[in-house]
Enzyme design. Sequence first.
Site, PDB file in Angstrom:
ATOM      1  N   GLU A  89      35.779  38.554  24.753  1.00 28.23           N
ATOM      2  CA  GLU A  89      36.823  37.632  25.247  1.00 28.23           C
ATOM      3  C   GLU A  89      36.807  36.382  24.372  1.00 28.23           C
ATOM      4  O   GLU A  89      36.739  35.259  24.863  1.00 28.23           O
ATOM      5  CB  GLU A  89      36.547  37.272  26.718  1.00 28.23           C
TER       6      GLU A  89
ATOM      7  N   CYS B 278      38.317  35.706  38.137  1.00 29.67           N
ATOM      8  CA  CYS B 278      38.246  34.286  37.775  1.00 29.67           C
ATOM      9  C   CYS B 278      39.623  33.644  37.694  1.00 29.67           C
ATOM     10  O   CYS B 278      39.797  32.488  38.094  1.00 29.67           O
ATOM     11  CB  CYS B 278      37.515  34.121  36.456  1.00 29.67           C
TER      12      CYS B 278
HETATM   13 ZN    ZN Z   1      39.836  34.258  34.036  1.00 30.71          ZN
END
Ligand code: ZN
Length: 576
Positions: free
Chosen positions: A245, A341
């Site tokens: 990521e 998240c």
């Molecule tokens: Zn996130």
Amino acid sequence: FQDSDIAKWLEGAAYSLIWHPDERLERMADEAIEDIVAAQQPDGYLDTYYIINGPERRWTNLMDHHELYCAGHMLEAALAYEQATGKRRLLDAMIKYVDLIDATFGTRPGKKRGYPGHPVLEMALMRLYARTGEPRHLALAKYFVDQRGQTPLYFQEERLREKNPYMWEDSPFGDQYYQAGKPLREQTEAEGHAVRAMYLYCGMTDVARETGDKALVETCRVLWRNVVRRRMYVTGAVGSSAYGESFTFDYDLPNDTAYAETCAAIGLVFWARRMLTLEPRGEYADVMERALYNGVISGMQQDGKRFFYVNPLEVLPEACARDHGRRHVKPERQKWFACACCPPNLIRTLTSLERYVYSADDTAWYVHLYVAGGAAAAFGGVKASLKVETGYPWREEVSIRVKPEAPVRFRLALRMPQWCAQPELRLNGEACPAEHRDGYAYIDREWRPGDTVALRLPMPVRVLRANPRVREDAGRVCVARGPMVYCLEEADNGGDLHLVRLNGNRDFTARFEPDTLGGVVTLASGGIREDPEGWDEGRLYAPCGEPATKPVRLRWIPYYAWANRAVGEMLVWVRA
Ligand code: ZN
């Protein structure tokens, strides 16, 4: 890390309660807080993973586990909830936890020289410091920023000592995945996990401002320039690669394999807002606006019920389904995620928008973003309010009525967006004297009740190119109007969007459509579409000739609103 999900929900609930009192929501939050506080250990420790799975193992994997990260989010929730309701139950619990963390970490003998594997506690501590004025809270945040990446590397020692797996050993970034491979002041490029980087830079900027540390301020600027000049998508998204990521390298901004996590764009908004506290430069607010109006809100469906984790700039649904390298890209928003998240991060950001719209110091009142509503502040003890009326970002006009209790002098600082070539400013219907500096127009005068500033930000459609070093965008253009980036969707333009070109006429018309996508300005323009009809399907390749084309009308919608109608292709960077 899942303690952080409810923490972010609580924080968002708190902000919502400030503006929309709601007994039922407050009761839910109170009950959640009682459950959380009931889990706190006698010494203050509060992380459910280790409380349940082995309290004796706590603080043994700072690198990949999330005790300090969850502590940061819960601390932010506690501060927000006290601000909203005056209730200190969670804040008192979190201050006790911070005391334990302070007693555990540091450079003194007997303390662990560790720091969060996933930053966020740094900026939460700075917010706590703003609330308490307690020097220990500032010192702990500063310690985490200063200690990160110091030799010997804490994570390396921890891995060996605890036999923790090292996921990134053979990766291009190693410990820089955590931005912990070298001291922060030696870091010149945004590397590793994008959300970690954004949150860390936020805490670092807070510490730099509060301590006046010039070297750290310069590190903030160097990293800022690296991100926004070389590693940021036109939508304000960051993080080019699904692997880790992460950030990759300068000018590497692939559109169809982008990671561009919603949280990372939110993190960029947080950071931009903090850079503004170092120095009021319009370039920071420009980036804040770019991300908020494009790559952040694209993360949520219009009904608020489904979300994107990944925000690509080019989508082919079949590729999402059948190419492993693009499986992280979804052609429609999802109801929930195992790693959830992004949804609560959107909640807490959108419910606290006022933090990004305005700021004030002793002599100046800044309007960073143009949002209908109002604000209040005081100068030399005299209260004043602003009332903003605007249809921005669809309409060009912004009216700001100033209402002080009594005539009072201050500088009203209005951001002049970088995208706007010729902003027009008038005061009470007359030409308005203003000092233009660093992207803001400062109007310095004694304000009287009823003074009205009229700002007009002309929004002709802009056709943008990327820096030629961005390989993925070579020969392509992107369409924007005001702060909004536009895209083509299959729902309006048919599939095979790679066959579409923008023609040279650039004959755009902009129209507000109240019934489209919740009310947006759509654009129409001429285009050219290659016609595959004449192609011999028996051949994959053939000698070059002029392809058959036909003129088409193209319909453009704001990027953030894509994937709200039907699953289909989407394209931001179109062939010129
Ligand atoms: Zn996130």
